[in-house]
Motif scaffolding. Sequence first.
Motif, PDB file in Angstrom:
ATOM      1  N   VAL A  41       0.804  -1.030   0.039  1.00  0.00           N
ATOM      2  CA  VAL A  41       0.155  -0.006   0.252  1.00  0.00           C
ATOM      3  C   VAL A  41       0.915   1.408   0.007  1.00  0.00           C
ATOM      4  CG1 VAL A  41      -1.896  -0.825   1.168  1.00  0.00           C
ATOM      5  CG2 VAL A  41      -0.135   0.270   2.232  1.00  0.00           C
ATOM      6  N   PRO A  42       0.101   2.816  -0.693  1.00  0.00           N
ATOM      7  CA  PRO A  42       1.285   4.032  -0.497  1.00  0.00           C
ATOM      8  C   PRO A  42       1.886   4.078   0.852  1.00  0.00           C
ATOM      9  CG  PRO A  42      -1.163   3.926  -2.008  1.00  0.00           C
ATOM     10  CD  PRO A  42      -1.135   2.174  -1.224  1.00  0.00           C
ATOM     11  N   PRO A  43       2.885   4.492   1.419  1.00  0.00           N
ATOM     12  CA  PRO A  43       3.294   4.789   1.958  1.00  0.00           C
ATOM     13  C   PRO A  43       3.237   5.826   2.354  1.00  0.00           C
ATOM     14  CG  PRO A  43       5.347   4.506   0.749  1.00  0.00           C
ATOM     15  CD  PRO A  43       4.208   4.356  -0.021  1.00  0.00           C
ATOM     16  N   PRO A  44       2.528   6.426   3.378  1.00  0.00           N
ATOM     17  CA  PRO A  44       2.459   7.973   4.036  1.00  0.00           C
ATOM     18  C   PRO A  44       3.530   8.824   4.028  1.00  0.00           C
ATOM     19  CG  PRO A  44       2.259   6.397   6.362  1.00  0.00           C
ATOM     20  CD  PRO A  44       2.638   5.977   5.171  1.00  0.00           C
ATOM     21  N   THR A  45       4.035   9.106   2.899  1.00  0.00           N
ATOM     22  CA  THR A  45       4.840  10.090   2.426  1.00  0.00           C
ATOM     23  C   THR A  45       4.606  10.827   1.355  1.00  0.00           C
ATOM     24  OG1 THR A  45       7.618  10.358   2.591  1.00  0.00           O
ATOM     25  CG2 THR A  45       6.184   8.426   1.766  1.00  0.00           C
ATOM     26  N   SER A  46       5.295  11.945   0.619  1.00  0.00           N
ATOM     27  CA  SER A  46       5.328  12.338  -0.430  1.00  0.00           C
ATOM     28  C   SER A  46       6.156  11.685  -1.501  1.00  0.00           C
ATOM     29  CB  SER A  46       5.277  13.845  -0.096  1.00  0.00           C
ATOM     30  OG  SER A  46       6.270  14.133  -0.194  1.00  0.00           O
ATOM     31  N   ILE A  47       7.182  11.370  -1.727  1.00  0.00           N
ATOM     32  CA  ILE A  47       8.934  11.425  -2.229  1.00  0.00           C
ATOM     33  C   ILE A  47       9.197   9.668  -1.326  1.00  0.00           C
ATOM     34  CG2 ILE A  47      10.388  11.777  -3.265  1.00  0.00           C
ATOM     35  CD1 ILE A  47       8.330  13.903  -3.798  1.00  0.00           C
ATOM     36  N   LEU A  48       9.450   9.095  -2.840  1.00  0.00           N
ATOM     37  CA  LEU A  48       9.972   7.784  -2.596  1.00  0.00           C
ATOM     38  C   LEU A  48      10.902   7.544  -3.647  1.00  0.00           C
ATOM     39  CD1 LEU A  48       8.354   4.287  -1.390  1.00  0.00           C
ATOM     40  CD2 LEU A  48       9.834   4.601  -3.572  1.00  0.00           C
ATOM     41  N   VAL A  58      14.140   5.272 -10.109  1.00  0.00           N
ATOM     42  CA  VAL A  58      12.777   5.557 -10.004  1.00  0.00           C
ATOM     43  C   VAL A  58      12.917   7.007  -8.843  1.00  0.00           C
ATOM     44  CG1 VAL A  58      10.614   4.879 -10.065  1.00  0.00           C
ATOM     45  CG2 VAL A  58      12.523   3.390 -10.638  1.00  0.00           C
ATOM     46  N   ARG A  59      11.960   7.447  -9.222  1.00  0.00           N
ATOM     47  CA  ARG A  59      11.242   8.790  -8.656  1.00  0.00           C
ATOM     48  C   ARG A  59       9.715   8.677  -8.500  1.00  0.00           C
ATOM     49  NH1 ARG A  59       9.037  13.651  -7.839  1.00  0.00           N
ATOM     50  NH2 ARG A  59      10.057  14.732  -6.379  1.00  0.00           N
ATOM     51  N   ALA A  60       8.864   8.809  -7.541  1.00  0.00           N
ATOM     52  CA  ALA A  60       7.695   8.315  -7.316  1.00  0.00           C
ATOM     53  C   ALA A  60       7.416   9.337  -6.486  1.00  0.00           C
ATOM     54  CB  ALA A  60       7.306   6.851  -7.247  1.00  0.00           C
ATOM     55  N   ARG A  61       6.486  10.122  -7.095  1.00  0.00           N
ATOM     56  CA  ARG A  61       6.259  10.947  -5.637  1.00  0.00           C
ATOM     57  C   ARG A  61       4.965  11.370  -5.599  1.00  0.00           C
ATOM     58  NH1 ARG A  61       2.537  15.491  -5.848  1.00  0.00           N
ATOM     59  NH2 ARG A  61       1.565  15.714  -8.178  1.00  0.00           N
ATOM     60  N   LEU A  62       3.930  10.972  -4.105  1.00  0.00           N
ATOM     61  CA  LEU A  62       2.728  10.034  -4.427  1.00  0.00           C
ATOM     62  C   LEU A  62       1.833  10.822  -3.763  1.00  0.00           C
ATOM     63  CD1 LEU A  62       4.321   6.639  -2.124  1.00  0.00           C
ATOM     64  CD2 LEU A  62       3.600   6.553  -4.256  1.00  0.00           C
ATOM     65  N   ASP A  63       0.823  10.847  -3.872  1.00  0.00           N
ATOM     66  CA  ASP A  63      -1.145  11.206  -3.411  1.00  0.00           C
ATOM     67  C   ASP A  63      -1.618  10.252  -3.194  1.00  0.00           C
ATOM     68  OD1 ASP A  63      -2.822  12.943  -3.169  1.00  0.00           O
ATOM     69  OD2 ASP A  63      -2.621  14.427  -5.334  1.00  0.00           O
ATOM     70  N   VAL A  69       6.279   9.186 -11.677  1.00  0.00           N
ATOM     71  CA  VAL A  69       6.988   8.043 -11.619  1.00  0.00           C
ATOM     72  C   VAL A  69       7.021   9.029 -13.216  1.00  0.00           C
ATOM     73  CG1 VAL A  69       8.026   5.692 -12.147  1.00  0.00           C
ATOM     74  CG2 VAL A  69       5.692   6.352 -11.102  1.00  0.00           C
ATOM     75  N   ALA A  70       9.038   8.902 -12.018  1.00  0.00           N
ATOM     76  CA  ALA A  70       9.844   9.157 -13.171  1.00  0.00           C
ATOM     77  C   ALA A  70      11.106   8.060 -12.900  1.00  0.00           C
ATOM     78  CB  ALA A  70      10.251  10.344 -13.348  1.00  0.00           C
ATOM     79  N   VAL A  71      12.053   7.731 -14.565  1.00  0.00           N
ATOM     80  CA  VAL A  71      12.620   6.857 -14.539  1.00  0.00           C
ATOM     81  C   VAL A  71      13.782   6.990 -15.044  1.00  0.00           C
ATOM     82  CG1 VAL A  71      13.769   4.443 -15.359  1.00  0.00           C
ATOM     83  CG2 VAL A  71      11.203   4.956 -14.066  1.00  0.00           C
ATOM     84  N   HIS A  72      15.153   7.104 -14.826  1.00  0.00           N
ATOM     85  CA  HIS A  72      16.404   7.370 -15.463  1.00  0.00           C
ATOM     86  C   HIS A  72      17.184   6.522 -15.139  1.00  0.00           C
ATOM     87  CE1 HIS A  72      20.223   9.395 -15.437  1.00  0.00           C
ATOM     88  NE2 HIS A  72      19.941  10.968 -15.942  1.00  0.00           N
ATOM     89  N   ASP A  73      17.942   6.254 -16.080  1.00  0.00           N
ATOM     90  CA  ASP A  73      19.235   5.270 -16.852  1.00  0.00           C
ATOM     91  C   ASP A  73      20.395   5.353 -15.394  1.00  0.00           C
ATOM     92  OD1 ASP A  73      21.181   7.410 -17.293  1.00  0.00           O
ATOM     93  OD2 ASP A  73      20.877   6.853 -19.863  1.00  0.00           O
TER      94      ASP A  73
END
Length: 136
Positions: A41-48, A58-63, A69-73
């Motif tokens: 389940v989504p954790p109670p945070t805004s950024i993972l 991978v960087r995920a901003r959660l709402d 989601v953004a992905v980089h090499d």
Amino acid sequence: MSASPASGRMTWAQAITGPLAEATCLWQDLDGLHVSVAPDVPPPTSILWGWRPDSWLVRARLDGDTAFVAVHDGTGLARTVPWNIGDGHNDGDLRVAASRDRGPSPDLGGAGATYEQVVVDGINDGAGPVTFLRPA
């Protein structure tokens, strides 16, 4: 390196079966710093942040249940200052003290590790800079 996983807006379920699958993730919430696989389940945070064995970042901003989601090499990394959980002789950074013995050891990317970061401009249709993390 394998093909880039998907980026963009998606549900949490899509994120953990897509770009966060097989990733080690880092996030901080009221229970402290977490370094583990993405929770069900989504954790109670805004950024993972996440890093995959094939080096995709991978960087995920959660709402709520929505993940942006953004992905980089993983190219173009620069070191950051690590959070310090203490060395037994001092208390270190008490903000992450609750993370002691949770998740992997520092040499495997857990709390107390040194992380590398890359800031990328113009990812996801020019939405602005995005910061990615992974253990050094």
